[in-house]
Design a protein around this motif. Structure first.
Motif, PDB file in Angstrom:
ATOM      1  N   TYR A 175       4.259  -9.254  -4.088  1.00 27.70           N
ATOM      2  CA  TYR A 175       2.998  -9.288  -4.826  1.00 27.70           C
ATOM      3  C   TYR A 175       1.842  -9.738  -3.935  1.00 27.70           C
ATOM      4  CZ  TYR A 175       4.987  -8.425  -9.454  1.00 27.70           C
ATOM      5  OH  TYR A 175       5.587  -7.856 -10.542  1.00 27.70           O
ATOM      6  N   VAL A 176       2.085 -10.683  -3.046  1.00 26.47           N
ATOM      7  CA  VAL A 176       1.031 -11.165  -2.155  1.00 26.47           C
ATOM      8  C   VAL A 176       0.603 -10.061  -1.192  1.00 26.47           C
ATOM      9  CG1 VAL A 176       0.560 -12.765  -0.252  1.00 26.47           C
ATOM     10  CG2 VAL A 176       1.644 -13.600  -2.345  1.00 26.47           C
ATOM     11  N   VAL A 177       1.570  -9.350  -0.634  1.00 28.03           N
ATOM     12  CA  VAL A 177       1.264  -8.294   0.333  1.00 28.03           C
ATOM     13  C   VAL A 177       0.547  -7.131  -0.342  1.00 28.03           C
ATOM     14  CG1 VAL A 177       2.317  -6.552   1.832  1.00 28.03           C
ATOM     15  CG2 VAL A 177       3.123  -8.907   1.894  1.00 28.03           C
ATOM     16  N   ASN A 178       0.917  -6.803  -1.574  1.00 25.96           N
ATOM     17  CA  ASN A 178       0.366  -5.634  -2.252  1.00 25.96           C
ATOM     18  C   ASN A 178      -0.645  -5.999  -3.334  1.00 25.96           C
ATOM     19  OD1 ASN A 178       2.057  -3.665  -0.922  1.00 25.96           O
ATOM     20  ND2 ASN A 178       3.734  -4.634  -2.024  1.00 25.96           N
ATOM     21  N   ALA A 179      -1.316  -7.142  -3.205  1.00 28.44           N
ATOM     22  CA  ALA A 179      -2.246  -7.617  -4.239  1.00 28.44           C
ATOM     23  C   ALA A 179      -3.463  -6.708  -4.378  1.00 28.44           C
ATOM     24  CB  ALA A 179      -2.689  -9.034  -3.921  1.00 28.44           C
ATOM     25  N   GLU A 180      -3.952  -6.169  -3.277  1.00 26.29           N
ATOM     26  CA  GLU A 180      -5.166  -5.359  -3.346  1.00 26.29           C
ATOM     27  C   GLU A 180      -4.929  -3.973  -3.923  1.00 26.29           C
ATOM     28  OE1 GLU A 180      -4.420  -6.340   0.133  1.00 26.29           O
ATOM     29  OE2 GLU A 180      -5.341  -8.288  -0.156  1.00 26.29           O
ATOM     30  N   ASP A 181      -3.692  -3.507  -3.933  1.00 21.58           N
ATOM     31  CA  ASP A 181      -3.387  -2.149  -4.368  1.00 21.58           C
ATOM     32  C   ASP A 181      -3.430  -1.980  -5.884  1.00 21.58           C
ATOM     33  OD1 ASP A 181      -3.078  -1.585  -1.729  1.00 21.58           O
ATOM     34  OD2 ASP A 181      -0.892  -1.551  -1.769  1.00 21.58           O
ATOM     35  N   GLY A 182      -3.474  -3.048  -6.632  1.00 30.26           N
ATOM     36  CA  GLY A 182      -3.534  -2.945  -8.089  1.00 30.26           C
ATOM     37  C   GLY A 182      -2.236  -2.439  -8.683  1.00 30.26           C
ATOM     38  N   GLU A 183      -2.339  -1.352  -9.467  1.00 31.07           N
ATOM     39  CA  GLU A 183      -1.172  -0.806 -10.179  1.00 31.07           C
ATOM     40  C   GLU A 183      -0.127  -0.246  -9.215  1.00 31.07           C
ATOM     41  OE1 GLU A 183       0.949  -0.474 -13.529  1.00 31.07           O
ATOM     42  OE2 GLU A 183      -1.094  -1.241 -13.463  1.00 31.07           O
ATOM     43  N   THR A 184      -0.537   0.362  -8.120  1.00 33.03           N
ATOM     44  CA  THR A 184       0.439   0.897  -7.169  1.00 33.03           C
ATOM     45  C   THR A 184       1.187  -0.231  -6.470  1.00 33.03           C
ATOM     46  OG1 THR A 184      -1.235   1.052  -5.429  1.00 33.03           O
ATOM     47  CG2 THR A 184      -0.858   3.012  -6.772  1.00 33.03           C
ATOM     48  N   GLY A 185       0.547  -1.389  -6.313  1.00 39.56           N
ATOM     49  CA  GLY A 185       1.218  -2.542  -5.727  1.00 39.56           C
ATOM     50  C   GLY A 185       2.349  -3.028  -6.613  1.00 39.56           C
ATOM     51  N   LYS A 186       2.124  -2.994  -7.930  1.00 40.96           N
ATOM     52  CA  LYS A 186       3.181  -3.394  -8.862  1.00 40.96           C
ATOM     53  C   LYS A 186       4.358  -2.432  -8.791  1.00 40.96           C
ATOM     54  CE  LYS A 186       0.411  -5.778 -12.308  1.00 40.96           C
ATOM     55  NZ  LYS A 186      -0.024  -5.820 -13.708  1.00 40.96           N
TER      56      LYS A 186
END
Length: 103
Positions: free
Chosen positions: A25-36
């Motif tokens: 979650y920390v690494v992909n925080a900026e991606d929004g829905e795609t990060g989840k």
């Protein structure tokens, strides 16, 4: 456990999986829905560690397959239920002898 500590005071058994989820979650925080969506495999691993649903389902399927295989190949010369119930009873010596294979 909810506190993050195990029964003996150390980290809980699923703590490493939880750390993977948080890191994702920390690494992909900026991606929004795609990060989840990128973190779903780590989250599934964490839930499996907590609840063992996939492992339980696999065990149930293996047991069902075993029962099915066992039912499809019945034992030859297996005694019937009524024969087994008569074993050892007085007056049923002929049934006992037939089941035990004695003449």
């Amino acid at each position: 456990m909810a506190s993050g500590y195990g029964l003996n005071g150390g980290p809980s058994r699923c703590y490493a999986f939880w750390q993977e989820v948080l890191g994702c979650y920390v690494v992909n925080a900026e991606d929004g829905e795609t990060g989840k969506k990128k973190c779903m495999p780590a989250l599934e691993d964490y839930y499996e560690c907590l609840h063992h649903k996939k492992e339980a389902m696999r065990t149930m399927k293996m047991q069902a397959a075993f029962r099915k295989a066992e039912a499809s190949h019945p034992r030859e010369n297996a005694p019937k239920a009524e024969q087994v119930r008569n074993l050892g009873l007085l007056g049923k010596e002929e049934d006992s002898a037939a089941v035990m294979g004695r003449s």
